[in-house]
Design an enzyme around this catalytic site. Structure first.
Site, PDB file in Angstrom:
ATOM      1  N   TYR A 145      46.196  -8.914  42.566  1.00 60.20           N
ATOM      2  CA  TYR A 145      46.647  -9.504  41.437  1.00 60.20           C
ATOM      3  C   TYR A 145      45.961 -10.967  41.501  1.00 60.20           C
ATOM      4  CZ  TYR A 145      50.073 -11.467  37.824  1.00 60.20           C
ATOM      5  OH  TYR A 145      50.480 -11.892  36.932  1.00 60.20           O
ATOM      6  N   LYS A 173      44.342  -6.563  39.158  1.00 67.41           N
ATOM      7  CA  LYS A 173      45.143  -6.758  37.810  1.00 67.41           C
ATOM      8  C   LYS A 173      44.705  -8.479  37.445  1.00 67.41           C
ATOM      9  CE  LYS A 173      49.455  -8.529  35.926  1.00 67.41           C
ATOM     10  NZ  LYS A 173      51.164  -8.938  36.134  1.00 67.41           N
TER      11      LYS A 173
END
Length: 310
Positions: A145, A173
Site C-alpha cells: 500500500y 494499492k
C-alpha cells in the site's frame, strides 16, 4: 500461497474491492453481527468481489489486535467462500506487522494489505526490509500500500522492482497519484496495480491497473464494476460516463474523508454502522447536507435521509 476466491490471471485479489468500515454499536464496541451483514451486503448486493478488513477506512489505528482478529474471522465466515478477504496488517513497527500478518492468516484471510510504515520515515532500504520481512511471515499473497500523503515516504520504482522478486508480493494499492511510476512498476516488475484513489480509478485503468480498492464502493460498487467492464470491453465512452456520474460522490468523499463519508453514506442508504472512534468525529450537519446532496446528484436512492443527522 493461499488462493483468493476471486483471483484470476493477472488479478490476484479480484477486481472491485471495498475497504470496509468497522461497525461500532452505541457503546462504541465492534459490532460483529452488523459487520457480517455489511460484508454480505457489499458482496451480494453492491458488486464487490473482495473486501479489505482492518484498513485505514476500517479505523485500524483505533482498534485493538483482538478486535481486528475477531472482525476478520467474522467477515471470513460471512463471505469468505465467495469473496476475497484481505486483511490490513501494516503498521510502522515491523515486528507488530508480522504479528498481525500471522494472526490474519490464522483467522482465514486470503491476503494481506501492508502499508508503508508511517511517521518514522524510513529510507528505501528500510522499506524493502520491512515489506520483505512481513511477506516472509506467512504464505499469504501481499498487496503493498503506497500512500505518501499518509506515510510521507513513497515506495520508489527501484524498490518495487526488488520487492517483486518475493513470491508473495504480487500487487500494489496505489494512492501515490503517480501514473508514470505505476506504469514503470507494472511494466518492469510485473506487479498488479489496484487504484487506491477513487477519483483516479478510470485514469489508472488507462495505464494498466487491474482493479480498485475503493471507499465509495460501499454505496456504488456496482457502478465501479460497470465502469471496469465497459473500459475492458473497449467501450471507453461508457466508462467515462460512469466516471462523470460519480463526480459528486468523489467530491463529498474528498471533502469529509473516507471513514466519515462511508459511515454517513451507508446510514443515508439505510445501513447503520455507528459513529467513528476518536480522533475521527461524527459528521457535522454541514457534512451530512453535502453528502446527502452529492449522493442525490449521483442518482442514489436514499432510504433514510434523516438518520445521518443523529
Amino acid at each position: 500461497m493461499t488462493d483468493c476466491p476471486t483471483a484470476i490471471p493477472g488479478r490476484p485479489f479480484g477486481r472491485v474491492l471495498t475497504a470496509m468500515v468497522t461497525p461500532f454499536d452505541e457503546d462504541g464496541k465492534v459490532d460483529l453481527k452488523v459487520a457480517q451483514e455489511l460484508a454480505a451486503y457489499l458482496v451480494d448486493n453492491v458488486g464487490n468481489d473482495g473486501l479489505v478488513v482492518n484498513g485505514t477506512t476500517g479505523e485500524s489505528p483505533t482498534t485493538t489486535d483482538r478486535e481486528k482478529e475477531q472482525l476478520l474471522r467474522s467477515v471470513v465466515e460471512a463471505v469468505g467462500d465467495r469473496a476475497t478477504v484481505v486483511a490490513g496488517a501494516g503498521t510502522n513497527n515491523t515486528e507488530h506487522s508480522v504479528e498481525l500478518a500471522r494472526s490474519a492468516e490464522k483467522a482465514g484471510a486470503h491476503g494481506l494489505l501492508v502499508v508503508t510504515p508511517y511517521y518514522s520515515r524510513p529510507p528505501q532500504e528500510g522499506l524493502y526490509q520491512h515489506f520483505w520481512t512481513v511477506a516472509d511471515a506467512t504464505d499469504l499473497p501481499v498487496m503493498l500500500y503506497d500512500i505518501p500523503p499518509r506515510s510521507v515516504v513513497p515506495i520508489q520504482v527501484d524498490t518495487l522492482k526488488r520487492l517483486a522478486e518475493h513470491p508473495q508480493i504480487v500487487a500494489v494499492k496505489d494512492s501515490k497519484h503517480d501514473l508514470w511510476a505505476g506504469s514503470e512498476a507494472m511494466n518492469d516488475a510485473g506487479l498488479a496495480y489496484y487504484s487506491g484513489e477513487d477519483p483516479l480509478n478510470l485514469p489508472w485503468l488507462s495505464v494498466g491497473a487491474v482493479g480498485f480498492v475503493s471507499v465509495i464502493g460501499h454505496v456504488v460498487g456496482d457502478r465501479l464494476r460497470k465502469m471496469l467492464d465497459a473500459y475492458e470491453s473497449g467501450d471507453v465512452a461508457s466508462a467515462l460516463e460512469v466516471h462523470k456520474g460519480l463526480l459528486p460522490v468523489y467530491r463529498s468523499m474528498n471533502f469529509v474523508g473516507g471513514v466519515i463519508f462511508a459511515k454517513t453514506a451507508l446510514r443515508l442508504c439505510g445501513y447503520e454502522t455507528g459513529q467513528p472512534r476518536l480522533p475521527l468525529p461524527a459528521a457535522t450537519e454541514e457534512q451530512v447536507r453535502l453528502i446527502t446532496s452529492d449522493l442525490w446528484d449521483a442518482g442514489l436512492v436514499l432510504v433514510n435521509p434523516d438518520a445521518a443527522q443523529r
